[in-house]
Design a protein around this motif. Structure first.
Motif, PDB file in Angstrom:
ATOM      1  N   ALA A 120       0.830  -1.200   0.000  1.00  0.00           N
ATOM      2  CA  ALA A 120       0.000   0.000   0.000  1.00  0.00           C
ATOM      3  C   ALA A 120       0.867   1.254   0.000  1.00  0.00           C
ATOM      4  CB  ALA A 120      -0.925  -0.002   1.215  1.00  0.00           C
ATOM      5  N   GLY A 121       1.951   1.235   0.795  1.00  0.00           N
ATOM      6  CA  GLY A 121       2.848   2.382   0.828  1.00  0.00           C
ATOM      7  C   GLY A 121       3.504   2.631  -0.519  1.00  0.00           C
ATOM      8  N   LEU A 122       3.865   1.558  -1.219  1.00  0.00           N
ATOM      9  CA  LEU A 122       4.474   1.697  -2.537  1.00  0.00           C
ATOM     10  C   LEU A 122       3.450   2.202  -3.555  1.00  0.00           C
ATOM     11  CD1 LEU A 122       6.923   1.342  -4.367  1.00  0.00           C
ATOM     12  CD2 LEU A 122       6.312  -1.077  -4.622  1.00  0.00           C
ATOM     13  N   ALA A 123       2.211   1.724  -3.448  1.00  0.00           N
ATOM     14  CA  ALA A 123       1.153   2.191  -4.345  1.00  0.00           C
ATOM     15  C   ALA A 123       0.900   3.681  -4.155  1.00  0.00           C
ATOM     16  CB  ALA A 123      -0.130   1.402  -4.094  1.00  0.00           C
ATOM     17  N   GLN A 124       1.043   4.152  -2.930  1.00  0.00           N
ATOM     18  CA  GLN A 124       0.867   5.577  -2.662  1.00  0.00           C
ATOM     19  C   GLN A 124       2.001   6.406  -3.250  1.00  0.00           C
ATOM     20  OE1 GLN A 124      -0.181   7.840   1.367  1.00  0.00           O
ATOM     21  NE2 GLN A 124       1.935   7.168   1.349  1.00  0.00           N
ATOM     22  N   LYS A 125       3.223   5.922  -3.116  1.00  0.00           N
ATOM     23  CA  LYS A 125       4.396   6.671  -3.559  1.00  0.00           C
ATOM     24  C   LYS A 125       4.584   6.640  -5.077  1.00  0.00           C
ATOM     25  CE  LYS A 125       6.552   8.421   0.071  1.00  0.00           C
ATOM     26  NZ  LYS A 125       6.925   9.843   0.165  1.00  0.00           N
ATOM     27  N   ASP A 126       4.328   5.489  -5.705  1.00  0.00           N
ATOM     28  CA  ASP A 126       4.600   5.366  -7.135  1.00  0.00           C
ATOM     29  C   ASP A 126       3.580   4.425  -7.776  1.00  0.00           C
ATOM     30  OD1 ASP A 126       5.617   5.239  -9.687  1.00  0.00           O
ATOM     31  OD2 ASP A 126       7.695   5.018  -9.059  1.00  0.00           O
ATOM     32  N   PRO A 127       2.358   4.913  -8.014  1.00  0.00           N
ATOM     33  CA  PRO A 127       1.323   4.048  -8.602  1.00  0.00           C
ATOM     34  C   PRO A 127       1.701   3.515  -9.978  1.00  0.00           C
ATOM     35  CG  PRO A 127       0.607   6.354  -8.534  1.00  0.00           C
ATOM     36  CD  PRO A 127       1.837   6.258  -7.704  1.00  0.00           C
ATOM     37  N   LYS A 128       2.442   4.285 -10.758  1.00  0.00           N
ATOM     38  CA  LYS A 128       2.825   3.819 -12.099  1.00  0.00           C
ATOM     39  C   LYS A 128       3.759   2.622 -12.011  1.00  0.00           C
ATOM     40  CE  LYS A 128       4.608   5.365 -16.574  1.00  0.00           C
ATOM     41  NZ  LYS A 128       5.457   4.186 -16.773  1.00  0.00           N
ATOM     42  N   PHE A 129       4.657   2.622 -11.033  1.00  0.00           N
ATOM     43  CA  PHE A 129       5.570   1.496 -10.846  1.00  0.00           C
ATOM     44  C   PHE A 129       4.784   0.218 -10.568  1.00  0.00           C
ATOM     45  CE2 PHE A 129       8.257  -1.194  -8.145  1.00  0.00           C
ATOM     46  CZ  PHE A 129       9.386  -1.306  -8.943  1.00  0.00           C
TER      47      PHE A 129
ATOM     48  N   GLY B 153      11.208  10.474  -0.361  1.00  0.00           N
ATOM     49  CA  GLY B 153      10.650   9.572  -1.358  1.00  0.00           C
ATOM     50  C   GLY B 153      10.525   8.140  -0.921  1.00  0.00           C
ATOM     51  N   LYS B 154      10.942   7.822   0.302  1.00  0.00           N
ATOM     52  CA  LYS B 154      10.892   6.446   0.774  1.00  0.00           C
ATOM     53  C   LYS B 154       9.485   6.042   1.216  1.00  0.00           C
ATOM     54  CE  LYS B 154      15.668   6.400   2.487  1.00  0.00           C
ATOM     55  NZ  LYS B 154      16.193   5.256   1.726  1.00  0.00           N
ATOM     56  N   VAL B 155       9.209   4.748   1.118  1.00  0.00           N
ATOM     57  CA  VAL B 155       8.029   4.161   1.742  1.00  0.00           C
ATOM     58  C   VAL B 155       8.382   3.889   3.200  1.00  0.00           C
ATOM     59  CG1 VAL B 155       6.480   2.175   1.802  1.00  0.00           C
ATOM     60  CG2 VAL B 155       7.232   3.107  -0.395  1.00  0.00           C
ATOM     61  N   VAL B 156       7.539   4.328   4.112  1.00  0.00           N
ATOM     62  CA  VAL B 156       7.819   4.171   5.543  1.00  0.00           C
ATOM     63  C   VAL B 156       6.695   3.360   6.182  1.00  0.00           C
ATOM     64  CG1 VAL B 156       8.246   5.343   7.737  1.00  0.00           C
ATOM     65  CG2 VAL B 156       9.044   6.379   5.594  1.00  0.00           C
ATOM     66  N   THR B 157       7.075   2.341   6.941  1.00  0.00           N
ATOM     67  CA  THR B 157       6.110   1.522   7.664  1.00  0.00           C
ATOM     68  C   THR B 157       6.460   1.507   9.147  1.00  0.00           C
ATOM     69  OG1 THR B 157       7.411  -0.508   7.334  1.00  0.00           O
ATOM     70  CG2 THR B 157       5.727   0.013   5.674  1.00  0.00           C
ATOM     71  N   VAL B 158       5.445   1.249   9.967  1.00  0.00           N
ATOM     72  CA  VAL B 158       5.653   1.107  11.411  1.00  0.00           C
ATOM     73  C   VAL B 158       4.840  -0.092  11.888  1.00  0.00           C
ATOM     74  CG1 VAL B 158       6.041   3.581  11.727  1.00  0.00           C
ATOM     75  CG2 VAL B 158       3.742   2.657  12.010  1.00  0.00           C
ATOM     76  N   SER B 159       5.164  -0.559  13.083  1.00  0.00           N
ATOM     77  CA  SER B 159       4.462  -1.700  13.657  1.00  0.00           C
ATOM     78  C   SER B 159       3.910  -1.325  15.027  1.00  0.00           C
ATOM     79  CB  SER B 159       5.418  -2.896  13.794  1.00  0.00           C
ATOM     80  OG  SER B 159       5.969  -3.245  12.544  1.00  0.00           O
TER      81      SER B 159
ATOM     82  N   PHE C  48      11.969   1.869   2.798  1.00  0.00           N
ATOM     83  CA  PHE C  48      12.697   1.365   1.623  1.00  0.00           C
ATOM     84  C   PHE C  48      12.503   2.341   0.478  1.00  0.00           C
ATOM     85  CE2 PHE C  48       8.537  -0.751   1.464  1.00  0.00           C
ATOM     86  CZ  PHE C  48       8.140  -0.568   0.157  1.00  0.00           C
ATOM     87  N   ASP C  49      13.460   2.341  -0.425  1.00  0.00           N
ATOM     88  CA  ASP C  49      13.466   3.262  -1.546  1.00  0.00           C
ATOM     89  C   ASP C  49      12.484   2.830  -2.622  1.00  0.00           C
ATOM     90  OD1 ASP C  49      15.507   5.276  -0.986  1.00  0.00           O
ATOM     91  OD2 ASP C  49      16.913   3.597  -0.993  1.00  0.00           O
ATOM     92  N   VAL C  50      11.911   3.822  -3.284  1.00  0.00           N
ATOM     93  CA  VAL C  50      11.084   3.594  -4.458  1.00  0.00           C
ATOM     94  C   VAL C  50      11.973   3.705  -5.683  1.00  0.00           C
ATOM     95  CG1 VAL C  50       9.110   4.394  -5.781  1.00  0.00           C
ATOM     96  CG2 VAL C  50       9.072   4.512  -3.274  1.00  0.00           C
TER      97      VAL C  50
END
Length: 498
Positions: A291-300, A422-428, A495-497
């Motif tokens: 989900a974080g990656l989809a937010q940062k770079d939907p085209k990717f 530009g990174k995707v950031v997650t937390v727990s 992690f980097d996009v």
């Protein structure tokens, strides 16, 4: 004579006509340019010989220049390239039709879908050679060096075949031949008497060949393929949702999980983090990263998935060495008896489900051979990054990108720097069920212990906005202060996009 409704002779004649027209387009270009140029010269100042910008552009272009010099970009000169490309494509397709017709004449199976493929004409010899080598594996003495060289030969033959050739091979090969090949390529163990022989195919090589086969064969042969290569369908019987009848965190329940094709398309309105809903499998750590990656770079994300002509789906997945491959799977998905999706799904679209299915096919934790959907339940968000992007994830608490020295530093401003870069950031969240009742009331049921979230953004007054991979529909994003973050969250990772 027509073949499956197509007249190759008539189509060839049409292609030749287009070729002749393309060769005459330069002359037509000059003639029309001369007429327009003369008209323009005889018109009063301020008036144009044509209101069409393409035709007006021909004024003065009496001697057309090739496109490499900047000429013939306008009609009719551009028709030279367009008509030439069209007739070239037609002639290639005609050769393929004629090749299919020859296959059928010699008794080889040809599916109806093959006539619509844009590929080289099938080569009967390639089919015969691959079938002979595949059947020759039965009872063969592989010698002291193991069977890998023999399997690599067959794999190389399969990789080099067109869709029509592969489909003919699949139809002609017996289930026994295919199952034996599947058994051999999957067994990479050494012989007991010779620990130095090489057997089977490495996992990435094996999956690449099988994915290519599955993406090309006709729908009529997909069932036969699945029976021969069961490892190309990840199991769900090792999941909590199957064993317990649901997800004990979000409260979703099910009955009668089975495989079924979805009715929704791959995409409905593009890619968004709001499309992602985890549902019942316990892989929040992966889904939060997705989900974080989809937010940062939907085209990717959108570029990393495709639907094949035979209805299968291929997803781009990286391996541990940083190389990507297309992992192909059947279109069916885990579904309950009422037709509701069990796996991660979208808001009327299926791309999140196939990303998760591909991950379930390839992911294996170090030292753990458990595969399938059960193998991706309960892990660390940063471990999903290499499979999604080919880049390693990192712990933000222990320094890494931010250069923070204190292990317990969870400063929201530091997370914002990573997010803004530009990174995707997650937390727990901590594995402490008491927090499920002892948390701010405004978070409702969005907060849960032992769970992963992705960063959606930050407020102007320094709060962090977190998204729950269970989906925004029913679990809206929550806004968290620094004090709340210190108590209720932990383990920020990024992690980097690409």
């Amino acid at each position: 004579m027509a073949f499956r409704g197509f007249d190759a002779t008539g189509l060839t004649a049409l292609a030749n006509q287009l070729d002749a027209l393309s060769q005459n387009s330069g002359k037509l270009h000059s003639q029309l340019a001369t007429v327009l140029t003369t008209a323009q010269q005889n018109l009063p100042p301020g008036q144009s010989a044509s209101r069409d910008p393409d035709l007006q552009g021909l004024v003065g272009d009496v001697i057309p220049m090739p496109s490499i010099f900047g000429g013939r970009r306008r009609l009719p000169g551009s028709l030279g390239g367009e008509l030439g490309d069209m007739q070239t494509s037609m002639k290639r397709r005609i050769k393929q039709l004629e090749g299919l017709q020859e296959l059928e004449k010699r008794g080889d199976p040809v599916s109806d879908g093959s006539v619509f493929l844009d590929e080289k004409a099938p080569d009967a010899k390639k089919i015969d050679d691959a079938l002979r080598d595949l059947q020759g594996l039965q009872g063969k003495d592989f010698g002291t060096n193991g069977n890998r060289d023999d399997l690599e030969k067959v794999s190389g033959e399969l990789d080099g075949m067109t869709a029509a050739e592969l489909d003919a091979l699949m139809t002609k090969a017996s289930p026994k031949d295919l199952a034996f090949y599947s058994q051999l390529i999957s067994d990479t163990g050494d012989s007991a008497w010779n620990p130095f022989d090489d057997n089977g195919l490495p996992e990435d090589r094996r999956r690449a060949t099988l994915s290519l086969m599955l993406s090309k064969i006709s729908p009529e042969n997909v069932g036969k393929f699945q029976a021969a290569f069961p490892g190309m369908q990840p199991t769900f019987t090792n999941t909590g949702a199957y064993e317990s009848g649901g997800n004990n965190q979000n409260g979703q329940t099910n009955n009668g999980i089975h495989w079924a094709p979805p009715s929704d398309p791959l995409f409905q309105d593009g890619v968004s983090a709001d499309d992602v809903s985890q549902n019942q499998f316990g892989d929040c750590w992966y889904v939060a990263s997705l989900a974080g990656l989809a937010q940062k770079d939907p085209k990717f994300i959108q570029d990393g998935i495709k639907q094949n002509p035979n209805g299968t789906v291929s997803v781009r997945v990286w391996d541990k060495d940083g190389n990507y491959q297309w992992v192909t799977m059947t279109a069916d998905l885990p579904t309950d008896q009422n037709g509701n999706p069990i796996s991660t799904y979208g808001n009327g679209e299926t791309w999140p489900a196939y990303y998760e299915k591909a991950f379930a096919m390839v992911y294996s934790d170090d030292g753990d051979d458990e595969r399938g959907y059960g193998g991706i339940e309960g892990d660390d968000p940063k471990k999903s990054a290499p499979y999604l992007t080919g880049k390693e994830g990192e712990d933000l608490e222990s320094g890494g990108f931010l250069g923070i020295g204190k292990h317990d530093d969870k400063n929201i401003d530091s997370l914002k720097k990573a997010f803004d870069s530009g990174k995707v950031v997650t937390v727990s969240t901590p594995d402490d069920e008491k927090l499920d009742k002892d948390h701010p009331a405004e978070w409702g049921n969005t907060y849960h212990s032992n769970h992963a979230y992705y960063v959606r953004g930050f407020t102007d007054d320094g709060k962090i906005i977190l998204g729950n991979p269970w989906g925004v529909h029913g679990y809206p994003p929550i806004t968290v202060t620094q004090e709340q973050f210190n108590k209720y969250f932990q383990g920020p990772e990024a992690f980097d996009v690409p």
